[in-house]
Design an enzyme around this catalytic site. Sequence first.
Site, PDB file in Angstrom:
ATOM      1  N   LYS A  54       1.036  -1.347  -0.376  1.00  0.00           N
ATOM      2  CA  LYS A  54      -0.221  -0.012   0.259  1.00  0.00           C
ATOM      3  C   LYS A  54       0.654   1.090  -0.740  1.00  0.00           C
ATOM      4  O   LYS A  54       0.874   2.893  -0.862  1.00  0.00           O
ATOM      5  CB  LYS A  54      -1.117   0.092   0.772  1.00  0.00           C
ATOM      6  N   GLN A  98      -5.145  -1.329  10.150  1.00  0.00           N
ATOM      7  CA  GLN A  98      -4.918  -3.050   9.491  1.00  0.00           C
ATOM      8  C   GLN A  98      -5.438  -4.225   9.876  1.00  0.00           C
ATOM      9  O   GLN A  98      -4.151  -3.955  11.202  1.00  0.00           O
ATOM     10  CB  GLN A  98      -3.187  -2.898   8.678  1.00  0.00           C
ATOM     11  N   ASP A 121     -11.007   2.327   4.089  1.00  0.00           N
ATOM     12  CA  ASP A 121     -11.043   1.224   3.878  1.00  0.00           C
ATOM     13  C   ASP A 121     -13.346   1.059   3.734  1.00  0.00           C
ATOM     14  O   ASP A 121     -13.712   0.198   3.751  1.00  0.00           O
ATOM     15  CB  ASP A 121     -10.901   0.821   5.380  1.00  0.00           C
TER      16      ASP A 121
END
Length: 295
Positions: A54, A98, A121
Amino acid sequence: MAGQKIDGKQFAESVRERVARQVDYLQSEHKLKPGLAVVLVGEDPASQVYVRNKNTATLKAGMKSEEIRLEASASQEEVLEVVRKLNEDSSIHGILVQLPLPPQVDETAVINAIDPAKDVDGFHVINTGRQAVGLDAMMPCTPLGCITLLKERLGDLSGLNAVVVGRSNIVGKPMASLLLAESCTVTIAHSRTKDLPEVCKRADILVAAVGRPEMIRGDWIKPGATVIDVGINRVNVDGGKTRLVGDVNFEEAIAIAEGVTPVPGGVGPMTIAFLLVNTVTAACRAHNIQLPEDI
Ligand code: NDP
C-alpha cells in the site's frame, strides 16, 4: 469453449495511472497532495506485506504516505490516540488501520474512532449505514474493485442473478449491496446455506469470499457465468514451499465460465487501486473539489 482470465492486475494498473493523473492535477491546480496514513499494530507477516504494498502504491501515485507502526503489545488507548492525531492532521485525507488487530485492542472501537470522512476502508458504521440505504458513502475497496471489474466486463448488470458466497462486513455484505444497487437479483450464501453447489449454479455472477482453498468446483458453475474470486489462501506445495490460491478451483472454473479472476493477479491488485481512488475522493471532498471527468 474455455473462458478468459480476467486480468485484474492490468486493469488495476490503468486505475492507478488515472489516480496518478488526478494527483498531478490536484497538486498543480489546487496545491493539494492527497495523503494516506496506514497504521500497523504488531508484526503479522501478511499484514506487513500488505502495508508495504500500500505504501509503495501510494508513493508511486504521487501521494503522501505515512506509516505508523505500534508494538504488538500496544494498548487500545495507544491505538486510539494515533487515530485521534491522524483525524486532526489536515495533510492526511485517508486513514487505514490494518486488520487484524491484537486481541487486547477492540477492532470495532478503533474503526469507529476514525473520522468517517477519512475512512478509506469504508468500514466505519456511518459509512456502512450510508451504503445500506443507498446514500453517498466511502465504499470498502475490495467490493468496489470487484464491481468495477464486473461492470467493465459485462456492462449493464441489471436483472442478472448474482450469488455472493460469504457474508462478512468487509467483503460479502458490501459486495451484495453494490450488486443490488446495480439491480442484480442477489443471493448471499454462507456456512449454513443448504445445497451450496446448486445455489452457486444459478449465478450469472458468482463472487467467492470465503477463505477456503479452491472450495468452489467447476461443476458448481453455470456455463457462461462470470466468476470473481476474492479468496486469498496460502497452501503448502511439494518441497516445503507454499503458493496462493483462491476460493475457486481456477482450472475447472475457466473451462466452464465466461471469465474468472485468477489468484494472485485478480481482485487483490484492484483492492489496492481502489484504496488510492478512495483517498483521492476523500481529499477532494475535504476541499470541495470536483475532478474533471476527462483526466
Ligand atoms: P470471513 O472469514 O470474515 O468470512 C468468510 C465467510 O465465508 C463467512 O460469511 C462464512 O460464513 C463463509 N463460509 C465459511 N465457510 C463456508 C462454507 N464451507 N460454505 C459457505 N460459506 C462459508 O472472511 P473475509 O470476508 O474477510 O475474507 C474472505 C476471503 O477473502 C479470505 O480468503 C480473505 O483472505 C480474502 N480477502 C481478499 C481480499 C483481497 O483484496 N483480494 C480482501 C479481503 C479479504 P458464516 O458467516 O456463516 O461463518
